[in-house]
Design a protein around this motif. Sequence first.
Motif, PDB file in Angstrom:
ATOM      1  N   MET A 140       0.851  -1.187   0.000  1.00 44.66           N
ATOM      2  CA  MET A 140       0.000   0.000   0.000  1.00 44.66           C
ATOM      3  C   MET A 140       0.893   1.245   0.000  1.00 44.66           C
ATOM      4  O   MET A 140       1.853   1.332   0.747  1.00 44.66           O
ATOM      5  CB  MET A 140      -0.915  -0.021   1.233  1.00 44.66           C
ATOM      6  CG  MET A 140      -2.019   1.005   1.162  1.00 44.66           C
ATOM      7  SD  MET A 140      -3.006   1.126   2.665  1.00 44.66           S
ATOM      8  CE  MET A 140      -4.187  -0.155   2.381  1.00 44.66           C
ATOM      9  N   LYS A 141       0.544   2.211  -0.829  1.00 42.31           N
ATOM     10  CA  LYS A 141       1.333   3.430  -0.961  1.00 42.31           C
ATOM     11  C   LYS A 141       1.027   4.389   0.189  1.00 42.31           C
ATOM     12  O   LYS A 141      -0.126   4.630   0.521  1.00 42.31           O
ATOM     13  CB  LYS A 141       1.007   4.087  -2.305  1.00 42.31           C
ATOM     14  CG  LYS A 141       1.915   5.213  -2.649  1.00 42.31           C
ATOM     15  CD  LYS A 141       1.611   5.721  -4.043  1.00 42.31           C
ATOM     16  CE  LYS A 141       2.535   6.858  -4.391  1.00 42.31           C
ATOM     17  NZ  LYS A 141       2.288   7.394  -5.710  1.00 42.31           N
ATOM     18  N   LYS A 142       2.086   4.942   0.778  1.00 44.65           N
ATOM     19  CA  LYS A 142       1.926   5.901   1.873  1.00 44.65           C
ATOM     20  C   LYS A 142       1.667   7.292   1.308  1.00 44.65           C
ATOM     21  O   LYS A 142       2.344   7.727   0.379  1.00 44.65           O
ATOM     22  CB  LYS A 142       3.192   5.914   2.733  1.00 44.65           C
ATOM     23  CG  LYS A 142       3.068   6.761   3.962  1.00 44.65           C
ATOM     24  CD  LYS A 142       4.318   6.705   4.797  1.00 44.65           C
ATOM     25  CE  LYS A 142       4.171   7.642   5.969  1.00 44.65           C
ATOM     26  NZ  LYS A 142       5.417   7.855   6.680  1.00 44.65           N
TER      27      LYS A 142
ATOM     28  N   GLN B  50       5.220  16.845   5.277  1.00 40.91           N
ATOM     29  CA  GLN B  50       6.196  16.065   4.517  1.00 40.91           C
ATOM     30  C   GLN B  50       6.430  16.687   3.141  1.00 40.91           C
ATOM     31  O   GLN B  50       7.562  16.736   2.666  1.00 40.91           O
ATOM     32  CB  GLN B  50       5.714  14.624   4.357  1.00 40.91           C
ATOM     33  CG  GLN B  50       5.748  13.827   5.648  1.00 40.91           C
ATOM     34  CD  GLN B  50       5.015  12.502   5.530  1.00 40.91           C
ATOM     35  OE1 GLN B  50       4.056  12.359   4.765  1.00 40.91           O
ATOM     36  NE2 GLN B  50       5.466  11.525   6.295  1.00 40.91           N
ATOM     37  N   ALA B  51       5.359  17.168   2.522  1.00 39.72           N
ATOM     38  CA  ALA B  51       5.488  17.809   1.210  1.00 39.72           C
ATOM     39  C   ALA B  51       6.384  19.032   1.316  1.00 39.72           C
ATOM     40  O   ALA B  51       7.254  19.254   0.451  1.00 39.72           O
ATOM     41  CB  ALA B  51       4.117  18.187   0.659  1.00 39.72           C
ATOM     42  N   GLN B  52       6.204  19.827   2.357  1.00 38.65           N
ATOM     43  CA  GLN B  52       7.048  21.011   2.528  1.00 38.65           C
ATOM     44  C   GLN B  52       8.510  20.607   2.684  1.00 38.65           C
ATOM     45  O   GLN B  52       9.401  21.236   2.104  1.00 38.65           O
ATOM     46  CB  GLN B  52       6.572  21.848   3.725  1.00 38.65           C
ATOM     47  CG  GLN B  52       5.336  22.662   3.396  1.00 38.65           C
ATOM     48  CD  GLN B  52       5.027  23.724   4.439  1.00 38.65           C
ATOM     49  OE1 GLN B  52       4.053  23.587   5.171  1.00 38.65           O
ATOM     50  NE2 GLN B  52       5.824  24.772   4.469  1.00 38.65           N
TER      51      GLN B  52
END
Length: 112
Positions: free
Chosen positions: A1-3, A9-11
Amino acid sequence: MKKEITLSQAQELVDQWIKTVGVRYFNELTNMTILMEEVGELARIMSRTYGEQSFKESDKGKDLGDEMADVLWVLICLANQTGVDLTKALEKNFEKKNIRDLDRHKNNEKLR
């Protein structure tokens, strides 16, 4: 499964990419202009996909999600540059909307 990636986290991921692959951030004013450019590209695809405009040859094959991600990328750059924590900003924005707009939309005859 993809996290899934959180806003925090994007920043961090954008910051890491900018500092390694991208060399450095463009200045804030340049990034603001780039953001407007990216929003324009998104608007172009939206107007052709959901509006009345027809696709030009150069518009064909453009991916709506990719255009939205471009907007998000530059917005994240601006947040990083100006010290904005997007998670906290979004949480605060929800609070504001939940107070200000509690009954506003329910009572809007135009939305019925």
